[in-house]
Design a protein around this motif. Structure first.
Motif, PDB file in Angstrom:
ATOM      1  N   PHE A 168      34.919  96.523  53.240  1.00 45.46           N
ATOM      2  CA  PHE A 168      36.318  96.298  53.590  1.00 45.46           C
ATOM      3  C   PHE A 168      36.819  94.931  53.152  1.00 45.46           C
ATOM      4  O   PHE A 168      38.005  94.766  52.855  1.00 45.46           O
ATOM      5  CB  PHE A 168      36.527  96.464  55.098  1.00 45.46           C
ATOM      6  CG  PHE A 168      36.358  97.869  55.586  1.00 45.46           C
ATOM      7  CD1 PHE A 168      37.013  98.917  54.961  1.00 45.46           C
ATOM      8  CD2 PHE A 168      35.530  98.151  56.663  1.00 45.46           C
ATOM      9  CE1 PHE A 168      36.854 100.233  55.405  1.00 45.46           C
ATOM     10  CE2 PHE A 168      35.364  99.457  57.116  1.00 45.46           C
ATOM     11  CZ  PHE A 168      36.029 100.496  56.488  1.00 45.46           C
TER      12      PHE A 168
ATOM     13  N   SER B 117      38.433  95.037  49.681  1.00 45.10           N
ATOM     14  CA  SER B 117      39.419  96.090  49.441  1.00 45.10           C
ATOM     15  C   SER B 117      40.749  95.723  50.076  1.00 45.10           C
ATOM     16  O   SER B 117      40.795  95.239  51.214  1.00 45.10           O
ATOM     17  CB  SER B 117      38.927  97.427  50.015  1.00 45.10           C
ATOM     18  OG  SER B 117      39.930  98.408  49.918  1.00 45.10           O
TER      19      SER B 117
ATOM     20  N   TRP C 194      41.749 100.048  56.731  1.00 38.23           N
ATOM     21  CA  TRP C 194      41.016 101.195  57.253  1.00 38.23           C
ATOM     22  C   TRP C 194      41.767 101.836  58.427  1.00 38.23           C
ATOM     23  O   TRP C 194      41.776 103.063  58.578  1.00 38.23           O
ATOM     24  CB  TRP C 194      39.626 100.741  57.670  1.00 38.23           C
ATOM     25  CG  TRP C 194      38.664 101.819  58.050  1.00 38.23           C
ATOM     26  CD1 TRP C 194      37.986 101.919  59.235  1.00 38.23           C
ATOM     27  CD2 TRP C 194      38.227 102.942  57.271  1.00 38.23           C
ATOM     28  NE1 TRP C 194      37.159 103.013  59.237  1.00 38.23           N
ATOM     29  CE2 TRP C 194      37.283 103.667  58.029  1.00 38.23           C
ATOM     30  CE3 TRP C 194      38.533 103.395  55.993  1.00 38.23           C
ATOM     31  CZ2 TRP C 194      36.662 104.825  57.582  1.00 38.23           C
ATOM     32  CZ3 TRP C 194      37.911 104.546  55.534  1.00 38.23           C
ATOM     33  CH2 TRP C 194      36.999 105.246  56.319  1.00 38.23           C
TER      34      TRP C 194
ATOM     35  N   LEU D 256      38.312 104.352  49.130  1.00 37.57           N
ATOM     36  CA  LEU D 256      37.488 103.142  49.147  1.00 37.57           C
ATOM     37  C   LEU D 256      36.992 102.763  47.758  1.00 37.57           C
ATOM     38  O   LEU D 256      36.567 101.625  47.539  1.00 37.57           O
ATOM     39  CB  LEU D 256      36.291 103.334  50.085  1.00 37.57           C
ATOM     40  CG  LEU D 256      36.648 103.543  51.567  1.00 37.57           C
ATOM     41  CD1 LEU D 256      35.394 103.845  52.377  1.00 37.57           C
ATOM     42  CD2 LEU D 256      37.372 102.324  52.122  1.00 37.57           C
TER      43      LEU D 256
ATOM     44  N   ASP E 225      34.232 103.316  46.067  1.00 35.16           N
ATOM     45  CA  ASP E 225      32.899 102.722  46.171  1.00 35.16           C
ATOM     46  C   ASP E 225      31.873 103.839  45.993  1.00 35.16           C
ATOM     47  O   ASP E 225      31.734 104.703  46.861  1.00 35.16           O
ATOM     48  CB  ASP E 225      32.732 102.052  47.529  1.00 35.16           C
ATOM     49  CG  ASP E 225      31.384 101.372  47.696  1.00 35.16           C
ATOM     50  OD1 ASP E 225      30.469 101.593  46.865  1.00 35.16           O
ATOM     51  OD2 ASP E 225      31.225 100.608  48.677  1.00 35.16           O
TER      52      ASP E 225
ATOM     53  N   TYR F  72      26.744 104.621  53.160  1.00 38.25           N
ATOM     54  CA  TYR F  72      27.702 103.625  52.671  1.00 38.25           C
ATOM     55  C   TYR F  72      26.999 102.273  52.508  1.00 38.25           C
ATOM     56  O   TYR F  72      25.854 102.078  52.945  1.00 38.25           O
ATOM     57  CB  TYR F  72      28.893 103.503  53.622  1.00 38.25           C
ATOM     58  CG  TYR F  72      28.524 103.295  55.075  1.00 38.25           C
ATOM     59  CD1 TYR F  72      28.129 102.044  55.551  1.00 38.25           C
ATOM     60  CD2 TYR F  72      28.559 104.354  55.982  1.00 38.25           C
ATOM     61  CE1 TYR F  72      27.787 101.854  56.868  1.00 38.25           C
ATOM     62  CE2 TYR F  72      28.219 104.173  57.306  1.00 38.25           C
ATOM     63  CZ  TYR F  72      27.844 102.917  57.752  1.00 38.25           C
ATOM     64  OH  TYR F  72      27.493 102.728  59.065  1.00 38.25           O
TER      65      TYR F  72
ATOM     66  N   LYS G  42      33.409  96.971  43.526  1.00 38.33           N
ATOM     67  CA  LYS G  42      34.541  97.861  43.288  1.00 38.33           C
ATOM     68  C   LYS G  42      35.154  97.668  41.909  1.00 38.33           C
ATOM     69  O   LYS G  42      35.484  98.646  41.229  1.00 38.33           O
ATOM     70  CB  LYS G  42      35.615  97.721  44.380  1.00 38.33           C
ATOM     71  CG  LYS G  42      35.094  98.023  45.787  1.00 38.33           C
ATOM     72  CD  LYS G  42      36.193  97.928  46.809  1.00 38.33           C
ATOM     73  CE  LYS G  42      35.651  98.097  48.226  1.00 38.33           C
ATOM     74  NZ  LYS G  42      35.129  99.433  48.497  1.00 38.33           N
TER      75      LYS G  42
END
Length: 349
Positions: free
Chosen positions: A51, A54, A58, A89, A91, A297, A312
């Motif tokens: 997070f 990004s 969320w 996401l 990812d 994850y 990313k």
């Protein structure tokens, strides 16, 4: 050769299977769509490491997708809602599996899927290489057919815990009489933590600080362990420090990207190809849901020494060059040919 090709294609299955060795089970979880959705959202809210890299909120994604779930939502509709949310996401370490139907979702893998169509190891082996050998199921090496003073190593995955095989491959190619080397990690899916540095040590020119590593250790967005500085290593006996072309693409992921960070730090290495997947971090233990699905994850954050990150975004090459699927079907690997041209123009090799 055919055995190597088949094994390379099936490596992703091995990676998926290995992720299940340690699991977190929702033993008392109700098997209804809303509970399952909430379990995934809440778990990732407190433990997912991505997070901080990004711009997405969320909470906003949860508010957007949660109303789409009702007690009458089918498994297929629940799958569609979850995967659409997780895809935001971007990812590739965010994955959802339905083992019963053998369905796998990988977040943000569109470019990687395209890259797979732009690479063909069998084409390279048949049309570009000579003196081909393979010390295991994940490594293939040889010499360029028209330039036998240029060696070639393809690493499909970093799964063999004996990095000395790289040294053996170099010796088998008579590395001291090579003028240059092409190391190809296009479509390399990664592998076990720590192996990238050990493999790269055989091409190292010294010790370089290449990234900092932190692990998620609390529920807040910025709850991470203290940064640990990570450095390149250097093999003591076999070491190749003449010009090296490193080839990577959008399907180069995970530990293969850590290998890329190692190699890019060496002055004699030129990184060519396309930007990598941008999924450098370690994946946590698989989580199992009440309906039989599992997901996983990232739990690690990797940053460059200056604080920036390739998570990313991916690691960009020094020189961009990309095949098309049509060129591959027509029997041409333009990326490999451009790397040979680069060696000729810049090093007279």
């Amino acid at each position: 050769m055919k055995n190597i090709l088949k094994t390379s294609v099936s490596l992703a299955i091995l990676i998926f299977a290995s992720s299940c060795e340690k699991t977190f089970l929702y033993e008392d979880q109700a098997n209804d769509p809303q509970t399952i959705f909430d379990a995934v959202w809440t778990d990732m809210d407190g433990h997912y490491s991505g997070f901080t890299d990004s711009p997405l909120q969320w909470e906003d994604l949860g508010n957007m997708y949660s109303p789409l779930i009702t007690n009458h939502t089918s498994n297929q509709d629940l799958w569609n809602v979850l995967t659409e949310m997780l895809d935001k996401l971007n990812d590739e370490h965010v994955k959802l599996y339905d083992d019963a139907s053998k369905e796998v979702f990988i977040s943000g893998d569109d470019k990687a899927e395209q890259a797979v169509t732009e690479f063909d190891l069998e084409l390279i082996a048949n049309d570009y290489l000579t003196e081909i050998a393979s010390p295991n199921n994940y490594i293939l090496h040889g010499k360029m057919d028209e330039k036998e003073n240029v060696g070639y190593i393809f690493i499909a995955a970093f799964l063999d815990e004996n990095p000395g095989l790289i040294g053996s491959a170099l010796q088998q190619m008579d590395y001291q009489n090579l003028d240059a080397l092409i190391i190809d990690i296009r479509t390399s899916i990664g592998g076990y933590d720590g192996l990238a540095a050990k493999y790269a040590a055989y091409f190292s020119d010294g010790c370089h600080h290449i990234y900092n590593s932190q692990y998620k250790d609390g529920p807040d967005r910025n709850d991470f362990t203290s940064p640990k500085a990570c450095y390149t290593q250097r093999a003591e006996v076999v070491n190749f420090t003449k010009p090296i072309i490193l080839l990577a693409d959008a399907a180069t992921a995970s530990e293969a990207e850590i290998f890329t960070l190692n190699m890019r730090s060496f002055a004699h290495v030129i990184h060519m190809g396309d930007t990598t997947a941008g999924a450098l971090s370690t994946v946590g233990p698989a989580r199992f849901l009440a309906n039989g699905w599992r997901y996983e994850y990232s739990i690690q954050r990797i940053t460059n020494p200056d604080g920036s990150t390739f998570e990313k975004a991916g690691i960009p090459p020094v020189k961009y060059v990309q095949n098309s699927a049509e060129e591959i079907l027509n029997g041409q690997d333009k990326v490999l040919e451009e790397s040979l041209l680069y060696l000729q123009q810049n090093f007279n090799i």
